[in-house]
Design a protein around this motif. Sequence first.
Motif, PDB file in Angstrom:
ATOM      1  N   ARG A 143      -8.591  -6.245   6.095  1.00 55.32           N
ATOM      2  CA  ARG A 143      -8.521  -7.186   7.121  1.00 55.32           C
ATOM      3  C   ARG A 143      -9.894  -7.498   7.603  1.00 55.32           C
ATOM      4  NH1 ARG A 143      -3.594  -7.780   9.857  1.00 55.32           N
ATOM      5  NH2 ARG A 143      -2.092  -9.017   8.429  1.00 55.32           N
ATOM      6  N   ALA A 144     -10.672  -6.503   8.101  1.00 56.09           N
ATOM      7  CA  ALA A 144     -12.106  -6.541   8.548  1.00 56.09           C
ATOM      8  C   ALA A 144     -12.858  -7.649   7.438  1.00 56.09           C
ATOM      9  CB  ALA A 144     -12.755  -5.420   8.543  1.00 56.09           C
ATOM     10  N   GLN A 145     -12.498  -7.429   6.125  1.00 55.46           N
ATOM     11  CA  GLN A 145     -13.388  -8.279   5.188  1.00 55.46           C
ATOM     12  C   GLN A 145     -12.863  -9.815   5.257  1.00 55.46           C
ATOM     13  OE1 GLN A 145     -12.970  -6.229   1.857  1.00 55.46           O
ATOM     14  NE2 GLN A 145     -14.588  -4.613   2.225  1.00 55.46           N
ATOM     15  N   GLY A 146     -11.772  -9.974   5.941  1.00 56.83           N
ATOM     16  CA  GLY A 146     -11.196 -11.297   5.965  1.00 56.83           C
ATOM     17  C   GLY A 146     -10.301 -11.760   4.953  1.00 56.83           C
ATOM     18  N   LYS A 147      -9.838 -10.442   4.282  1.00 61.84           N
ATOM     19  CA  LYS A 147      -8.821 -10.901   3.189  1.00 61.84           C
ATOM     20  C   LYS A 147      -7.496 -10.659   3.625  1.00 61.84           C
ATOM     21  CE  LYS A 147     -11.987  -8.688  -0.186  1.00 61.84           C
ATOM     22  NZ  LYS A 147     -12.331  -7.544  -1.158  1.00 61.84           N
ATOM     23  N   SER A 148      -6.344 -11.349   3.114  1.00 67.93           N
ATOM     24  CA  SER A 148      -5.089 -11.411   3.449  1.00 67.93           C
ATOM     25  C   SER A 148      -4.504 -10.093   2.801  1.00 67.93           C
ATOM     26  CB  SER A 148      -4.457 -12.514   3.169  1.00 67.93           C
ATOM     27  OG  SER A 148      -4.461 -12.621   1.639  1.00 67.93           O
ATOM     28  N   LEU A 149      -3.628  -9.580   3.332  1.00 74.78           N
ATOM     29  CA  LEU A 149      -2.677  -8.478   2.813  1.00 74.78           C
ATOM     30  C   LEU A 149      -1.444  -8.904   1.880  1.00 74.78           C
ATOM     31  CD1 LEU A 149      -2.475  -6.071   6.014  1.00 74.78           C
ATOM     32  CD2 LEU A 149      -3.946  -6.046   4.076  1.00 74.78           C
ATOM     33  N   LYS A 150      -1.400  -8.483   0.950  1.00 74.77           N
ATOM     34  CA  LYS A 150      -0.115  -8.765   0.103  1.00 74.77           C
ATOM     35  C   LYS A 150       1.098  -8.322   0.947  1.00 74.77           C
ATOM     36  CE  LYS A 150      -2.455  -9.005  -4.411  1.00 74.77           C
ATOM     37  NZ  LYS A 150      -2.424  -8.485  -5.582  1.00 74.77           N
ATOM     38  N   VAL A 151       2.153  -9.091   0.989  1.00 79.98           N
ATOM     39  CA  VAL A 151       3.149  -8.595   1.918  1.00 79.98           C
ATOM     40  C   VAL A 151       4.501  -8.786   1.241  1.00 79.98           C
ATOM     41  CG1 VAL A 151       4.620  -8.867   4.056  1.00 79.98           C
ATOM     42  CG2 VAL A 151       2.069  -9.161   4.188  1.00 79.98           C
ATOM     43  N   ARG A 152       5.415  -7.873   1.279  1.00 79.20           N
ATOM     44  CA  ARG A 152       6.497  -7.846   0.600  1.00 79.20           C
ATOM     45  C   ARG A 152       7.833  -7.297   1.624  1.00 79.20           C
ATOM     46  NH1 ARG A 152       6.955  -2.246  -2.866  1.00 79.20           N
ATOM     47  NH2 ARG A 152       5.527  -1.282  -1.775  1.00 79.20           N
ATOM     48  N   ARG A 153       9.022  -7.390   1.019  1.00 77.18           N
ATOM     49  CA  ARG A 153      10.146  -6.941   2.097  1.00 77.18           C
ATOM     50  C   ARG A 153      10.723  -5.727   1.303  1.00 77.18           C
ATOM     51  NH1 ARG A 153      11.175  -9.968   6.357  1.00 77.18           N
ATOM     52  NH2 ARG A 153      12.717  -8.604   7.046  1.00 77.18           N
TER      53      ARG A 153
ATOM     54  N   CYS B  46       0.827  -1.361  -0.129  1.00 74.42           N
ATOM     55  CA  CYS B  46      -0.012  -0.123   0.082  1.00 74.42           C
ATOM     56  C   CYS B  46       1.109   1.255  -0.127  1.00 74.42           C
ATOM     57  CB  CYS B  46      -0.843  -0.124   1.197  1.00 74.42           C
ATOM     58  SG  CYS B  46       0.027   0.446   2.884  1.00 74.42           S
ATOM     59  N   PRO B  47       0.342   2.447  -0.422  1.00 76.34           N
ATOM     60  CA  PRO B  47       1.174   3.642  -0.399  1.00 76.34           C
ATOM     61  C   PRO B  47       1.662   4.042   1.010  1.00 76.34           C
ATOM     62  CG  PRO B  47      -0.787   3.900  -1.326  1.00 76.34           C
ATOM     63  CD  PRO B  47      -1.125   2.695  -0.734  1.00 76.34           C
ATOM     64  N   TYR B  48       1.459   3.459   1.982  1.00 78.66           N
ATOM     65  CA  TYR B  48       2.204   3.830   3.079  1.00 78.66           C
ATOM     66  C   TYR B  48       2.982   2.673   3.981  1.00 78.66           C
ATOM     67  CZ  TYR B  48      -2.150   6.300   2.408  1.00 78.66           C
ATOM     68  OH  TYR B  48      -3.207   7.241   1.763  1.00 78.66           O
ATOM     69  N   HIS B  49       2.992   1.535   3.397  1.00 77.94           N
ATOM     70  CA  HIS B  49       3.711   0.331   3.391  1.00 77.94           C
ATOM     71  C   HIS B  49       3.700   0.035   4.954  1.00 77.94           C
ATOM     72  CE1 HIS B  49       6.566   3.594   4.166  1.00 77.94           C
ATOM     73  NE2 HIS B  49       6.768   3.821   2.640  1.00 77.94           N
ATOM     74  N   CYS B  50       2.467  -0.168   5.155  1.00 79.91           N
ATOM     75  CA  CYS B  50       1.976  -0.631   6.828  1.00 79.91           C
ATOM     76  C   CYS B  50       2.535  -1.679   7.274  1.00 79.91           C
ATOM     77  CB  CYS B  50       0.441  -0.916   6.662  1.00 79.91           C
ATOM     78  SG  CYS B  50      -0.536   0.706   6.248  1.00 79.91           S
ATOM     79  N   ASN B  51       2.821  -1.682   8.609  1.00 78.10           N
ATOM     80  CA  ASN B  51       3.108  -3.216   9.306  1.00 78.10           C
ATOM     81  C   ASN B  51       2.029  -4.088   9.352  1.00 78.10           C
ATOM     82  OD1 ASN B  51       4.493  -4.895  10.850  1.00 78.10           O
ATOM     83  ND2 ASN B  51       5.291  -3.702  12.221  1.00 78.10           N
ATOM     84  N   PRO B  52       2.218  -5.491   8.487  1.00 78.75           N
ATOM     85  CA  PRO B  52       1.357  -6.061   8.659  1.00 78.75           C
ATOM     86  C   PRO B  52       1.227  -7.062  10.036  1.00 78.75           C
ATOM     87  CG  PRO B  52       3.128  -7.040   7.305  1.00 78.75           C
ATOM     88  CD  PRO B  52       3.353  -5.566   7.775  1.00 78.75           C
ATOM     89  N   ASP B  53       2.143  -6.842  10.895  1.00 79.65           N
ATOM     90  CA  ASP B  53       1.883  -7.559  12.011  1.00 79.65           C
ATOM     91  C   ASP B  53       1.587  -6.777  13.333  1.00 79.65           C
ATOM     92  OD1 ASP B  53       3.286  -9.953  10.729  1.00 79.65           O
ATOM     93  OD2 ASP B  53       5.132  -8.619  11.054  1.00 79.65           O
ATOM     94  N   LYS B  54       1.041  -5.375  12.792  1.00 81.90           N
ATOM     95  CA  LYS B  54       0.499  -4.607  14.079  1.00 81.90           C
ATOM     96  C   LYS B  54      -0.772  -4.079  13.679  1.00 81.90           C
ATOM     97  CE  LYS B  54       4.721  -3.209  16.407  1.00 81.90           C
ATOM     98  NZ  LYS B  54       5.511  -2.082  16.966  1.00 81.90           N
ATOM     99  N   GLU B  55      -1.876  -4.565  13.986  1.00 79.74           N
ATOM    100  CA  GLU B  55      -3.277  -4.108  13.583  1.00 79.74           C
ATOM    101  C   GLU B  55      -3.478  -2.634  13.850  1.00 79.74           C
ATOM    102  OE1 GLU B  55      -5.507  -6.153  12.065  1.00 79.74           O
ATOM    103  OE2 GLU B  55      -4.402  -7.913  12.034  1.00 79.74           O
ATOM    104  N   ASP B  56      -2.858  -2.008  15.047  1.00 81.93           N
ATOM    105  CA  ASP B  56      -3.033  -0.527  15.201  1.00 81.93           C
ATOM    106  C   ASP B  56      -2.226   0.203  14.305  1.00 81.93           C
ATOM    107  OD1 ASP B  56      -4.418  -1.501  17.334  1.00 81.93           O
ATOM    108  OD2 ASP B  56      -3.187  -1.254  18.987  1.00 81.93           O
ATOM    109  N   ASP B  57      -1.591  -0.422  13.395  1.00 82.87           N
ATOM    110  CA  ASP B  57      -0.678   0.532  12.576  1.00 82.87           C
ATOM    111  C   ASP B  57      -1.073   0.508  11.201  1.00 82.87           C
ATOM    112  OD1 ASP B  57       0.829   1.550  14.579  1.00 82.87           O
ATOM    113  OD2 ASP B  57       2.421   0.207  14.353  1.00 82.87           O
ATOM    114  N   LEU B  58      -2.133   0.030  10.737  1.00 80.69           N
ATOM    115  CA  LEU B  58      -2.643  -0.348   9.551  1.00 80.69           C
ATOM    116  C   LEU B  58      -3.406   1.015   9.023  1.00 80.69           C
ATOM    117  CD1 LEU B  58      -4.105  -3.784   9.525  1.00 80.69           C
ATOM    118  CD2 LEU B  58      -1.881  -3.069   8.809  1.00 80.69           C
TER     119      LEU B  58
END
Length: 341
Positions: A81-91, A61-73
């Motif tokens: 996440r609320a819709q039950g969809k997984s986030l695409k993650v990269r390094r 995403c444009p903000y490169h959110c931390n996928p391991d912290k729900e409060d920082d999304l």
Amino acid sequence: MAPAFPFSAIAGQDEMKLAMTIAAVDSSIGGVLVFGDRGTGKSTVVRALAGLLPSIRAAECPYHCNPDKEDDLCEHCAERRAQGKSLKVRRIDVPVVDLPLGVTEDRVVGALDLERALTDGEKAFEPGLLARANRGFLYIDEVNLLEDHIVDLLLDVAASGENVVEREGLSVRHPAKFVLIGSGNPEEGELRPQLLDRFGLSVEVSTPEDLHTRMQVIRRRDDYESDPAAFVERWKRKDGQVRRQIERAREHLPQVEVSDAMLERTSQLCMALGTDGLRGELTLIRAARAAAALDQADAVDVSHLRRVASVALRHRLRRDPLDESGSTTRVQRAVEEHLPA
């Protein structure tokens, strides 16, 4: 584009390297302010540290959110996440964003995407520099010359860790947690007290006066500019050691204990120096904890407090008209009295 100058190859600026490393271990310390002469490697250290840090896991995403912290999304990632969809993650590499002098407010916080508005008739948000700097470093050269309204924006976002944009029919809220790095020349003006207080650590750099150090700096810089790739390769192993030390320190940081005795020593030191508020004590404790984590120590001791006292407190002292000595000297005198080795 030439690779960044190796962090471990930087000579003669040990205090600045220590402050940058501590900020990399614990981003909650609040950033680093570097004031000093021109041509002393201030920007070189910042870019060298960024090239040294381990990559991070980020959502696409444009903000490169931390996928391991729900409060920082951001809102988009939280909705997925609320819709039950997984986030695409990269390094990705740790972001390092330059904030130039004369930058506009829209460029900093983001604004309406005019191209999409004109072509598609759609109101869309174009992220600014704060979005790019999320989870990374925001670097401001000549920070003391930054315009006041931009300073006010940075203070608000640095305090909340979130950028809120309400304009042109847009309502956007996204995470903006970054390590603020500022550099400047004190001869060109002082920093506003409100912004100065937001920097966790402060470093004073000067031109080396030791002949061997000066020769070493010039030799290494000349070798780097002659063949950057070969020079970086030569220092790759030592940079790797520093990278692993930072990684181990980050993992060990939550286990480092601070005893009541160390807290008492910290408060006594700050009271003796007359620092404003309690932010100095909190920063000193956090910096000492990070220094202990770098040593893989289980608890903070006096040596850690002594090591970081100057960088954590020198910019928090009130001016004393009866004491003409500099802030660094005042801190060192107090350290010797209240934190004897």
